[in-house]
Write a protein that holds these residues in place. Structure first.
Motif, PDB file in Angstrom:
ATOM      1  N   TYR A 275       0.838  -1.202   0.000  1.00 18.54           N
ATOM      2  CA  TYR A 275       0.000   0.000   0.000  1.00 18.54           C
ATOM      3  C   TYR A 275       0.878   1.259   0.000  1.00 18.54           C
ATOM      4  O   TYR A 275       0.645   2.193  -0.753  1.00 18.54           O
ATOM      5  N   LEU A 276       1.895   1.243   0.858  1.00 11.70           N
ATOM      6  CA  LEU A 276       2.781   2.407   0.955  1.00 11.70           C
ATOM      7  C   LEU A 276       3.406   2.730  -0.401  1.00 11.70           C
ATOM      8  O   LEU A 276       3.392   3.872  -0.856  1.00 11.70           O
ATOM      9  N   ARG A 277       3.905   1.701  -1.062  1.00 10.82           N
ATOM     10  CA  ARG A 277       4.595   1.941  -2.331  1.00 10.82           C
ATOM     11  C   ARG A 277       3.651   2.331  -3.455  1.00 10.82           C
ATOM     12  O   ARG A 277       3.998   3.102  -4.333  1.00 10.82           O
ATOM     13  N   LYS A 278       2.457   1.761  -3.426  1.00 10.70           N
ATOM     14  CA  LYS A 278       1.488   2.050  -4.484  1.00 10.70           C
ATOM     15  C   LYS A 278       0.904   3.458  -4.328  1.00 10.70           C
ATOM     16  O   LYS A 278       0.688   4.160  -5.298  1.00 10.70           O
ATOM     17  N   GLU A 279       0.675   3.851  -3.101  1.00 11.32           N
ATOM     18  CA  GLU A 279      -0.027   5.114  -2.833  1.00 11.32           C
ATOM     19  C   GLU A 279       0.879   6.336  -2.750  1.00 11.32           C
ATOM     20  O   GLU A 279       0.421   7.460  -2.892  1.00 11.32           O
ATOM     21  N   ARG A 280       2.162   6.095  -2.451  1.00 11.90           N
ATOM     22  CA  ARG A 280       3.046   7.209  -2.115  1.00 11.90           C
ATOM     23  C   ARG A 280       3.057   8.322  -3.162  1.00 11.90           C
ATOM     24  O   ARG A 280       2.653   9.446  -2.889  1.00 11.90           O
ATOM     25  N   PHE A 281       3.508   8.021  -4.375  1.00 11.53           N
ATOM     26  CA  PHE A 281       3.665   9.116  -5.337  1.00 11.53           C
ATOM     27  C   PHE A 281       2.344   9.682  -5.857  1.00 11.53           C
ATOM     28  O   PHE A 281       2.243  10.908  -6.039  1.00 11.53           O
ATOM     29  N   PRO A 282       1.303   8.854  -6.078  1.00 13.56           N
ATOM     30  CA  PRO A 282       0.019   9.485  -6.426  1.00 13.56           C
ATOM     31  C   PRO A 282      -0.405  10.527  -5.394  1.00 13.56           C
ATOM     32  O   PRO A 282      -0.827  11.628  -5.743  1.00 13.56           O
ATOM     33  N   ARG A 283      -0.246  10.215  -4.110  1.00 13.62           N
ATOM     34  CA  ARG A 283      -0.632  11.175  -3.069  1.00 13.62           C
ATOM     35  C   ARG A 283       0.285  12.394  -3.041  1.00 13.62           C
ATOM     36  O   ARG A 283      -0.153  13.513  -2.794  1.00 13.62           O
ATOM     37  N   ILE A 284       1.562  12.154  -3.294  1.00 10.35           N
ATOM     38  CA  ILE A 284       2.517  13.271  -3.308  1.00 10.35           C
ATOM     39  C   ILE A 284       2.198  14.213  -4.474  1.00 10.35           C
ATOM     40  O   ILE A 284       2.167  15.427  -4.310  1.00 10.35           O
ATOM     41  N   PHE A 285       1.928  13.606  -5.639  1.00  9.16           N
ATOM     42  CA  PHE A 285       1.584  14.425  -6.811  1.00  9.16           C
ATOM     43  C   PHE A 285       0.336  15.251  -6.535  1.00  9.16           C
ATOM     44  O   PHE A 285       0.279  16.435  -6.842  1.00  9.16           O
ATOM     45  N   GLU A 286      -0.662  14.599  -5.961  1.00  8.56           N
ATOM     46  CA  GLU A 286      -1.912  15.290  -5.678  1.00  8.56           C
ATOM     47  C   GLU A 286      -1.684  16.439  -4.690  1.00  8.56           C
ATOM     48  O   GLU A 286      -2.165  17.546  -4.885  1.00  8.56           O
ATOM     49  N   HIS A 287      -0.907  16.152  -3.671  1.00  5.73           N
ATOM     50  CA  HIS A 287      -0.603  17.139  -2.643  1.00  5.73           C
ATOM     51  C   HIS A 287       0.126  18.347  -3.244  1.00  5.73           C
ATOM     52  O   HIS A 287      -0.084  19.481  -2.831  1.00  5.73           O
ATOM     53  N   ALA A 288       0.974  18.069  -4.241  1.00 12.19           N
ATOM     54  CA  ALA A 288       1.778  19.135  -4.850  1.00 12.19           C
ATOM     55  C   ALA A 288       1.031  19.834  -5.983  1.00 12.19           C
ATOM     56  O   ALA A 288       1.592  20.708  -6.652  1.00 12.19           O
ATOM     57  N   GLY A 289      -0.194  19.428  -6.217  1.00 13.71           N
ATOM     58  CA  GLY A 289      -0.993  20.060  -7.271  1.00 13.71           C
ATOM     59  C   GLY A 289      -0.715  19.509  -8.660  1.00 13.71           C
ATOM     60  O   GLY A 289      -1.113  20.098  -9.665  1.00 13.71           O
ATOM     61  N   GLY A 290      -0.034  18.368  -8.738  1.00 14.45           N
ATOM     62  CA  GLY A 290       0.306  17.780 -10.041  1.00 14.45           C
ATOM     63  C   GLY A 290      -0.764  16.808 -10.506  1.00 14.45           C
ATOM     64  O   GLY A 290      -1.679  16.463  -9.765  1.00 14.45           O
ATOM     65  N   ASN A 291      -0.606  16.355 -11.725  1.00 14.71           N
ATOM     66  CA  ASN A 291      -1.540  15.393 -12.299  1.00 14.71           C
ATOM     67  C   ASN A 291      -1.067  13.973 -11.989  1.00 14.71           C
ATOM     68  O   ASN A 291      -0.192  13.443 -12.647  1.00 14.71           O
ATOM     69  N   TYR A 292      -1.689  13.373 -10.986  1.00 12.20           N
ATOM     70  CA  TYR A 292      -1.175  12.066 -10.546  1.00 12.20           C
ATOM     71  C   TYR A 292      -1.440  10.961 -11.558  1.00 12.20           C
ATOM     72  O   TYR A 292      -0.797   9.928 -11.554  1.00 12.20           O
ATOM     73  N   LYS A 293      -2.389  11.216 -12.472  1.00 12.38           N
ATOM     74  CA  LYS A 293      -2.672  10.196 -13.497  1.00 12.38           C
ATOM     75  C   LYS A 293      -1.533  10.116 -14.514  1.00 12.38           C
ATOM     76  O   LYS A 293      -1.426   9.151 -15.252  1.00 12.38           O
ATOM     77  N   ALA A 294      -0.703  11.143 -14.535  1.00 11.45           N
ATOM     78  CA  ALA A 294       0.385  11.178 -15.517  1.00 11.45           C
ATOM     79  C   ALA A 294       1.695  10.615 -14.962  1.00 11.45           C
ATOM     80  O   ALA A 294       2.728  10.673 -15.629  1.00 11.45           O
ATOM     81  N   ILE A 295       1.661  10.064 -13.759  1.00 14.02           N
ATOM     82  CA  ILE A 295       2.916   9.545 -13.182  1.00 14.02           C
ATOM     83  C   ILE A 295       3.405   8.360 -14.000  1.00 14.02           C
ATOM     84  O   ILE A 295       2.655   7.409 -14.220  1.00 14.02           O
TER      85      ILE A 295
END
Ligand code: MG
Length: 231
Positions: free
Chosen positions: A70-90
């Protein structure tokens, strides 16, 4: 002062300079993947979001609320979202690249190797870490820390995370030893200090930033060199 035989070291933020290594790798990722084009305006924003989200997830991991997957799957999508980025584009390989890049970094705290060389002559020294097997092994190799330790005990191997005293019990069983001759050295009050206290093991709180904490550790140091006068 007791006569210790076994020293248990924490790895991240105690020997391996987590902040410096992670900062370098995040900065590389920001450039390589052009995160500005994915909506994260500045490196500072990315960095700040990483810290906020990652530490929250690690807190949850440490108390058993979430698992490694869970940690590895969720980490960057949440970070992108938090930073205002498009997490779907990771990019799909982003997490993997971060893990590989970070654990390949060599930076350790000042005097790490000198103090380990000194202590190795007098004590049996081991690592007890809440990190994952693969990344902790890689970090130790990259930082040239792998020759100093007899046992490297991870939460992944034992199924218990500091501050659960069972990770210490497991280690002492392996070593056929008792708490009165063991000493834990670590930076994290909530895991290293509390966990060792629960296992009735003395503790050295490595506190370079001079944080105030509620627990009373057996010893407290600001620099690893201070271990020479303690041990
Ligand atoms: Mg630590």
């Amino acid at each position: 002062m007791k006569t210790y035989q076994h020293l248990f070291f924490d790895l991240d933020h105690t020997l391996w300079d987590y902040d410096r290594n992670v900062t370098e790798s995040l900065s590389e990722l920001y450039q390589i993947y052009s995160l500005q084009d994915l909506g994260i305006p500045t490196f500072e924003k990315f960095f700040e979001s990483f810290h906020e989200v990652n530490f929250q997830l690690w807190d949850w991991y440490n108390v058993g609320k979430i698992d490694k997957h869970y940690l590895r799957k969720e980490r960057f999508p949440r970070i992108f979202e938090h930073a205002g980025g498009n997490y779907k584009a990771i990019p799909a390989e982003f997490e993997e690249d971060f893990m590989h890049r970070t654990s390949s970094k060599p930076h350790v705290f000042p005097y790490s190797k000198e103090i380990l060389t000194y202590l190795k002559e007098k004590y049996r020294i081991h690592v007890i870490t809440n990190g994952f097997n693969e990344s902790q092994a890689k970090k130790m190799k990259s930082a040239d820390l792998d020759g100093y330790f007899e046992l490297v005990i991870t939460s992944e191997t034992t199924g218990y995370k500091k501050p659960d005293p069972r990770i210490f019990h497991y280690t002492m069983d392996q070593l056929k030893t008792t708490p009165d001759v063991c000493l834990m050295i670590g930076d994290n009050p909530a895991s290293d200090i509390l966990g060792a206290q629960r296992a009735e093991i003395d503790q050295v709180f490595f506190n370079p930033e001079e944080k105030t904490i509620e627990l009373t550790p057996t010893y407290e140091i600001r620099h690893l060199k201070e271990l020479e006068s303690l041990l």
